[in-house]
Design a protein around this motif. Structure first.
Motif, PDB file in Angstrom:
ATOM      1  N   GLY A  41       0.826  -1.212   0.000  1.00  0.00           N
ATOM      2  CA  GLY A  41       0.000   0.000   0.000  1.00  0.00           C
ATOM      3  C   GLY A  41       0.853   1.252   0.000  1.00  0.00           C
ATOM      4  O   GLY A  41       0.564   2.234  -0.684  1.00  0.00           O
ATOM      5  N   GLU A  42       1.948   1.224   0.764  1.00  0.00           N
ATOM      6  CA  GLU A  42       2.866   2.362   0.792  1.00  0.00           C
ATOM      7  C   GLU A  42       3.516   2.554  -0.569  1.00  0.00           C
ATOM      8  O   GLU A  42       3.661   3.683  -1.053  1.00  0.00           O
ATOM      9  CB  GLU A  42       3.932   2.156   1.870  1.00  0.00           C
ATOM     10  CG  GLU A  42       3.388   2.256   3.280  1.00  0.00           C
ATOM     11  CD  GLU A  42       4.400   1.825   4.339  1.00  0.00           C
ATOM     12  OE1 GLU A  42       5.511   1.390   3.977  1.00  0.00           O
ATOM     13  OE2 GLU A  42       4.056   1.926   5.525  1.00  0.00           O
ATOM     14  N   ALA A  43       3.900   1.465  -1.218  1.00  0.00           N
ATOM     15  CA  ALA A  43       4.512   1.541  -2.549  1.00  0.00           C
ATOM     16  C   ALA A  43       3.510   2.097  -3.556  1.00  0.00           C
ATOM     17  O   ALA A  43       3.859   2.930  -4.403  1.00  0.00           O
ATOM     18  CB  ALA A  43       5.013   0.164  -2.982  1.00  0.00           C
TER      19      ALA A  43
ATOM     20  N   ASP B 189       3.933   5.470  -5.777  1.00  0.00           N
ATOM     21  CA  ASP B 189       3.787   5.453  -7.239  1.00  0.00           C
ATOM     22  C   ASP B 189       2.723   6.458  -7.693  1.00  0.00           C
ATOM     23  O   ASP B 189       2.896   7.154  -8.697  1.00  0.00           O
ATOM     24  CB  ASP B 189       3.434   4.047  -7.729  1.00  0.00           C
ATOM     25  CG  ASP B 189       4.577   3.047  -7.541  1.00  0.00           C
ATOM     26  OD1 ASP B 189       5.723   3.496  -7.296  1.00  0.00           O
ATOM     27  OD2 ASP B 189       4.311   1.833  -7.634  1.00  0.00           O
ATOM     28  N   ALA B 190       1.626   6.537  -6.945  1.00  0.00           N
ATOM     29  CA  ALA B 190       0.557   7.475  -7.299  1.00  0.00           C
ATOM     30  C   ALA B 190       1.058   8.913  -7.161  1.00  0.00           C
ATOM     31  O   ALA B 190       0.748   9.777  -8.000  1.00  0.00           O
ATOM     32  CB  ALA B 190      -0.667   7.244  -6.413  1.00  0.00           C
ATOM     33  N   ALA B 191       1.842   9.194  -6.126  1.00  0.00           N
ATOM     34  CA  ALA B 191       2.387  10.548  -5.930  1.00  0.00           C
ATOM     35  C   ALA B 191       3.336  10.905  -7.065  1.00  0.00           C
ATOM     36  O   ALA B 191       3.314  12.036  -7.584  1.00  0.00           O
ATOM     37  CB  ALA B 191       3.090  10.638  -4.585  1.00  0.00           C
TER      38      ALA B 191
ATOM     39  N   LYS C 197       4.378  13.889 -12.114  1.00  0.00           N
ATOM     40  CA  LYS C 197       4.681  13.891 -13.567  1.00  0.00           C
ATOM     41  C   LYS C 197       3.562  14.585 -14.333  1.00  0.00           C
ATOM     42  O   LYS C 197       3.796  15.319 -15.279  1.00  0.00           O
ATOM     43  CB  LYS C 197       4.856  12.456 -14.080  1.00  0.00           C
ATOM     44  CG  LYS C 197       6.224  11.912 -13.877  1.00  0.00           C
ATOM     45  CD  LYS C 197       6.349  10.564 -14.591  1.00  0.00           C
ATOM     46  CE  LYS C 197       7.753  10.037 -14.468  1.00  0.00           C
ATOM     47  NZ  LYS C 197       7.904   8.777 -15.148  1.00  0.00           N
ATOM     48  N   ALA C 198       2.312  14.325 -13.920  1.00  0.00           N
ATOM     49  CA  ALA C 198       1.167  14.921 -14.609  1.00  0.00           C
ATOM     50  C   ALA C 198       1.190  16.437 -14.438  1.00  0.00           C
ATOM     51  O   ALA C 198       0.851  17.175 -15.362  1.00  0.00           O
ATOM     52  CB  ALA C 198      -0.137  14.347 -14.071  1.00  0.00           C
TER      53      ALA C 198
END
Length: 166
Positions: free
Chosen positions: A149-151, A155-157, A162-163
């Motif tokens: 979940g932390e990973a 990754d989402a951050a 990037k977006a």
């Protein structure tokens, strides 16, 4: 006088019939290896002819200190008691259900110290060890989910950053 191991032993159900006018009681004829089968009255629903189970004979003392005596149950003289898993000191198995034994267990032999497996698989050394292993596996899985979940959050951050940059 028989010793404690002989008084709580493996029995083979030879006969099983309903006690007249009693909804749940069954009259069993049980071979306990003594030469003379015993008549035992029980309300355990999982007993039937041909099954092996743990039986406490008259004179046995149960884990709670109760001494098994000859008694009239449902109008039938009972010469012992069908034991359930808690009476045997086993982990697992329900109260009120007969403590069943594998078909290859010897009639008259002392009850095993831990609940045996009836599914044909090899018995485990200790049910307590199995419980500890299951608990350790649960904790490991929980930790892996937490790390996963932390990973995923990292990754989402990164993807969000990037977006924003694009």
């Amino acid at each position: 006088m028989a010793d404690a191991d002989e008084l709580i032993c493996c029995g083979l159900v030879l006969e099983c019939e309903a006690v007249p006018n009693k909804d749940k009681l069954k009259r069993l004829t049980v071979d306990v290896g003594s030469g003379t089968p015993l008549t035992i009255v029980t309300n355990a629903s999982n007993v039937d002819v041909g099954k092996k189970l743990v039986v406490a004979r008259v004179g046995a003392t149960l884990r709670d200190g109760t001494e098994v005596t000859k008694a009239v149950v449902g109008g039938v003289v009972s010469e012992g008691m069908v034991c359930d898993a808690p009476m045997c000191g086993w982990i697992g198995g329900g109260a009120g259900a007969a403590a069943l034994l594998p078909d290859d267990y010897v009639v008259g032999a002392a009850k095993p110290s831990a609940r045996p497996r009836l599914d044909g698989k090899a018995p485990t050394e200790s049910v307590v060890d199995d419980a500890a292993a299951r608990e350790a596996a649960k904790l490991k899985e929980k930790e892996e989910k937490k790390i996963g979940g932390e990973a995923a959050a990292r990754d989402a951050a990164k993807a969000a950053k990037k977006a924003e940059e694009a």
